[in-house]
Design a protein around this motif. Structure first.
Motif, PDB file in Angstrom:
ATOM      1  N   LYS A 178       0.783  -1.238   0.000  1.00  0.00           N
ATOM      2  CA  LYS A 178       0.000   0.000   0.000  1.00  0.00           C
ATOM      3  C   LYS A 178       0.815   1.290   0.000  1.00  0.00           C
ATOM      4  O   LYS A 178       0.280   2.346  -0.287  1.00  0.00           O
ATOM      5  N   ARG A 179       2.088   1.222   0.316  1.00  0.00           N
ATOM      6  CA  ARG A 179       2.862   2.446   0.524  1.00  0.00           C
ATOM      7  C   ARG A 179       3.263   3.168  -0.759  1.00  0.00           C
ATOM      8  O   ARG A 179       3.580   4.359  -0.723  1.00  0.00           O
ATOM      9  N   GLY A 180       3.261   2.487  -1.888  1.00  0.00           N
ATOM     10  CA  GLY A 180       3.783   3.031  -3.140  1.00  0.00           C
ATOM     11  C   GLY A 180       3.403   4.467  -3.448  1.00  0.00           C
ATOM     12  O   GLY A 180       4.284   5.312  -3.648  1.00  0.00           O
ATOM     13  N   PRO A 181       2.113   4.798  -3.507  1.00  0.00           N
ATOM     14  CA  PRO A 181       1.727   6.158  -3.898  1.00  0.00           C
ATOM     15  C   PRO A 181       2.141   7.231  -2.885  1.00  0.00           C
ATOM     16  O   PRO A 181       2.131   8.415  -3.207  1.00  0.00           O
ATOM     17  N   HIS A 182       2.498   6.830  -1.679  1.00  0.00           N
ATOM     18  CA  HIS A 182       2.786   7.777  -0.599  1.00  0.00           C
ATOM     19  C   HIS A 182       4.261   7.819  -0.210  1.00  0.00           C
ATOM     20  O   HIS A 182       4.687   8.708   0.517  1.00  0.00           O
ATOM     21  N   ARG A 183       5.026   6.855  -0.698  1.00  0.00           N
ATOM     22  CA  ARG A 183       6.404   6.670  -0.231  1.00  0.00           C
ATOM     23  C   ARG A 183       7.323   7.866  -0.520  1.00  0.00           C
ATOM     24  O   ARG A 183       8.069   8.299   0.358  1.00  0.00           O
ATOM     25  N   GLU A 184       7.278   8.400  -1.722  1.00  0.00           N
ATOM     26  CA  GLU A 184       8.172   9.506  -2.076  1.00  0.00           C
ATOM     27  C   GLU A 184       7.955  10.705  -1.155  1.00  0.00           C
ATOM     28  O   GLU A 184       8.917  11.288  -0.645  1.00  0.00           O
ATOM     29  N   GLN A 185       6.701  11.069  -0.911  1.00  0.00           N
ATOM     30  CA  GLN A 185       6.413  12.206  -0.031  1.00  0.00           C
ATOM     31  C   GLN A 185       6.744  11.884   1.422  1.00  0.00           C
ATOM     32  O   GLN A 185       7.193  12.759   2.165  1.00  0.00           O
ATOM     33  N   HIS A 186       6.521  10.644   1.838  1.00  0.00           N
ATOM     34  CA  HIS A 186       6.873  10.215   3.196  1.00  0.00           C
ATOM     35  C   HIS A 186       8.379  10.377   3.419  1.00  0.00           C
ATOM     36  O   HIS A 186       8.816  10.961   4.415  1.00  0.00           O
ATOM     37  N   LEU A 187       9.178   9.880   2.479  1.00  0.00           N
ATOM     38  CA  LEU A 187      10.635   9.983   2.590  1.00  0.00           C
ATOM     39  C   LEU A 187      11.096  11.439   2.496  1.00  0.00           C
ATOM     40  O   LEU A 187      12.041  11.843   3.188  1.00  0.00           O
ATOM     41  N   ALA A 188      10.430  12.237   1.679  1.00  0.00           N
ATOM     42  CA  ALA A 188      10.791  13.652   1.550  1.00  0.00           C
ATOM     43  C   ALA A 188      10.567  14.391   2.870  1.00  0.00           C
ATOM     44  O   ALA A 188      11.382  15.245   3.252  1.00  0.00           O
ATOM     45  N   GLY A 189       9.498  14.067   3.573  1.00  0.00           N
ATOM     46  CA  GLY A 189       9.238  14.701   4.873  1.00  0.00           C
ATOM     47  C   GLY A 189      10.319  14.369   5.880  1.00  0.00           C
ATOM     48  O   GLY A 189      10.792  15.240   6.620  1.00  0.00           O
ATOM     49  N   ALA A 190      10.730  13.107   5.908  1.00  0.00           N
ATOM     50  CA  ALA A 190      11.805  12.698   6.811  1.00  0.00           C
ATOM     51  C   ALA A 190      13.118  13.363   6.411  1.00  0.00           C
ATOM     52  O   ALA A 190      13.863  13.854   7.272  1.00  0.00           O
ATOM     53  N   SER A 191      13.406  13.419   5.123  1.00  0.00           N
ATOM     54  CA  SER A 191      14.644  14.050   4.647  1.00  0.00           C
ATOM     55  C   SER A 191      14.678  15.533   4.998  1.00  0.00           C
ATOM     56  O   SER A 191      15.734  16.065   5.359  1.00  0.00           O
ATOM     57  N   LYS A 192      13.544  16.191   4.909  1.00  0.00           N
ATOM     58  CA  LYS A 192      13.475  17.611   5.260  1.00  0.00           C
ATOM     59  C   LYS A 192      13.850  17.821   6.724  1.00  0.00           C
ATOM     60  O   LYS A 192      14.598  18.741   7.061  1.00  0.00           O
ATOM     61  N   MET A 193      13.348  16.952   7.611  1.00  0.00           N
ATOM     62  CA  MET A 193      13.682  17.047   9.032  1.00  0.00           C
ATOM     63  C   MET A 193      15.160  16.735   9.261  1.00  0.00           C
ATOM     64  O   MET A 193      15.811  17.375  10.088  1.00  0.00           O
ATOM     65  N   ALA A 194      15.695  15.771   8.541  1.00  0.00           N
ATOM     66  CA  ALA A 194      17.116  15.421   8.674  1.00  0.00           C
ATOM     67  C   ALA A 194      17.985  16.582   8.167  1.00  0.00           C
ATOM     68  O   ALA A 194      18.984  16.930   8.807  1.00  0.00           O
ATOM     69  N   ASP A 195      17.613  17.182   7.058  1.00  0.00           N
ATOM     70  CA  ASP A 195      18.368  18.309   6.506  1.00  0.00           C
ATOM     71  C   ASP A 195      18.374  19.507   7.459  1.00  0.00           C
ATOM     72  O   ASP A 195      19.318  20.292   7.465  1.00  0.00           O
ATOM     73  N   ALA A 196      17.327  19.632   8.279  1.00  0.00           N
ATOM     74  CA  ALA A 196      17.231  20.716   9.265  1.00  0.00           C
ATOM     75  C   ALA A 196      17.906  20.330  10.584  1.00  0.00           C
ATOM     76  O   ALA A 196      17.792  21.063  11.568  1.00  0.00           O
ATOM     77  N   ASN A 197      18.579  19.184  10.599  1.00  0.00           N
ATOM     78  CA  ASN A 197      19.262  18.672  11.805  1.00  0.00           C
ATOM     79  C   ASN A 197      18.302  18.421  12.969  1.00  0.00           C
ATOM     80  O   ASN A 197      18.696  18.522  14.124  1.00  0.00           O
ATOM     81  N   LYS A 198      17.069  18.080  12.645  1.00  0.00           N
ATOM     82  CA  LYS A 198      16.076  17.762  13.670  1.00  0.00           C
ATOM     83  C   LYS A 198      15.855  16.255  13.790  1.00  0.00           C
ATOM     84  O   LYS A 198      15.425  15.777  14.819  1.00  0.00           O
ATOM     85  N   LEU A 199      16.146  15.533  12.725  1.00  0.00           N
ATOM     86  CA  LEU A 199      15.981  14.079  12.699  1.00  0.00           C
ATOM     87  C   LEU A 199      17.358  13.451  12.585  1.00  0.00           C
ATOM     88  O   LEU A 199      18.084  13.694  11.608  1.00  0.00           O
ATOM     89  N   VAL A 200      17.741  12.668  13.595  1.00  0.00           N
ATOM     90  CA  VAL A 200      19.056  12.028  13.621  1.00  0.00           C
ATOM     91  C   VAL A 200      19.089  10.837  12.679  1.00  0.00           C
ATOM     92  O   VAL A 200      20.034  10.660  11.907  1.00  0.00           O
ATOM     93  N   MET A 201      18.066  10.006  12.745  1.00  0.00           N
ATOM     94  CA  MET A 201      17.959   8.849  11.858  1.00  0.00           C
ATOM     95  C   MET A 201      16.530   8.341  11.873  1.00  0.00           C
ATOM     96  O   MET A 201      15.773   8.617  12.807  1.00  0.00           O
ATOM     97  N   ALA A 202      16.187   7.599  10.828  1.00  0.00           N
ATOM     98  CA  ALA A 202      14.856   7.006  10.725  1.00  0.00           C
ATOM     99  C   ALA A 202      14.938   5.799   9.810  1.00  0.00           C
ATOM    100  O   ALA A 202      15.787   5.752   8.919  1.00  0.00           O
ATOM    101  N   GLY A 203      14.069   4.850  10.043  1.00  0.00           N
ATOM    102  CA  GLY A 203      14.030   3.690   9.170  1.00  0.00           C
ATOM    103  C   GLY A 203      12.978   2.700   9.609  1.00  0.00           C
ATOM    104  O   GLY A 203      12.448   2.778  10.718  1.00  0.00           O
ATOM    105  N   ALA A 204      12.704   1.778   8.708  1.00  0.00           N
ATOM    106  CA  ALA A 204      11.694   0.750   8.958  1.00  0.00           C
ATOM    107  C   ALA A 204      12.280  -0.400   9.759  1.00  0.00           C
ATOM    108  O   ALA A 204      13.462  -0.728   9.636  1.00  0.00           O
ATOM    109  N   LEU A 205      11.442  -0.989  10.574  1.00  0.00           N
ATOM    110  CA  LEU A 205      11.776  -2.242  11.241  1.00  0.00           C
ATOM    111  C   LEU A 205      11.512  -3.361  10.236  1.00  0.00           C
ATOM    112  O   LEU A 205      10.524  -3.316   9.500  1.00  0.00           O
ATOM    113  N   THR A 206      12.404  -4.322  10.169  1.00  0.00           N
ATOM    114  CA  THR A 206      12.275  -5.370   9.159  1.00  0.00           C
ATOM    115  C   THR A 206      12.188  -6.744   9.787  1.00  0.00           C
ATOM    116  O   THR A 206      12.481  -6.930  10.962  1.00  0.00           O
ATOM    117  N   ASP A 207      11.773  -7.678   8.938  1.00  0.00           N
ATOM    118  CA  ASP A 207      11.697  -9.090   9.286  1.00  0.00           C
ATOM    119  C   ASP A 207      10.829  -9.355  10.504  1.00  0.00           C
ATOM    120  O   ASP A 207      11.309  -9.894  11.491  1.00  0.00           O
TER     121      ASP A 207
END
Length: 101
Positions: A24-53
């Motif tokens: 289900k994530r396909g249509p929303h993934r690019e904008q989701h990642l862009a939001g996280a990248s924006k926070m990281a670029d502003a030095n507000k987000l240290v790291m983020a990622g999905a839990l796997t397996d």
């Protein structure tokens, strides 16, 4: 090295995903990642990622950001808006070892 008292504060945002997130994530993934990248670029987000397996959630670590600001980030996230994140938590996080810059 632990952060000195009053220097940096951290919060962990944890998402719980719907069981079929990968389908289900396909249509929303690019904008989701862009939001996280924006926070990281502003030095507000240290790291983020999905839990796997299995892929059933994600973790975001914020630095020097208020809980209210994180809540605003969550409410603007395309995954949340699309119902792909039925539950989430925001909690203070005390760093005692590692990179605290």
């Amino acid at each position: 090295m632990a952060a000195a008292a009053g220097s940096n504060s951290y919060h962990v945002l944890q998402y719980a995903y719907v069981p079929d997130i990968l389908e289900k994530r396909g249509p929303h993934r690019e904008q989701h990642l862009a939001g996280a990248s924006k926070m990281a670029d502003a030095n507000k987000l240290v790291m983020a990622g999905a839990l796997t397996d299995p892929v059933d959630g994600a973790i975001f670590i914020f630095r020097n950001v208020s809980k209210d600001d994180i809540e605003q980030f969550v409410q603007a996230d395309p995954y949340v808006k699309a119902g792909l994140v039925p539950n989430y938590t925001i909690r203070p996080y005390m760093v005692v070892a590692g990179d605290c810059s």
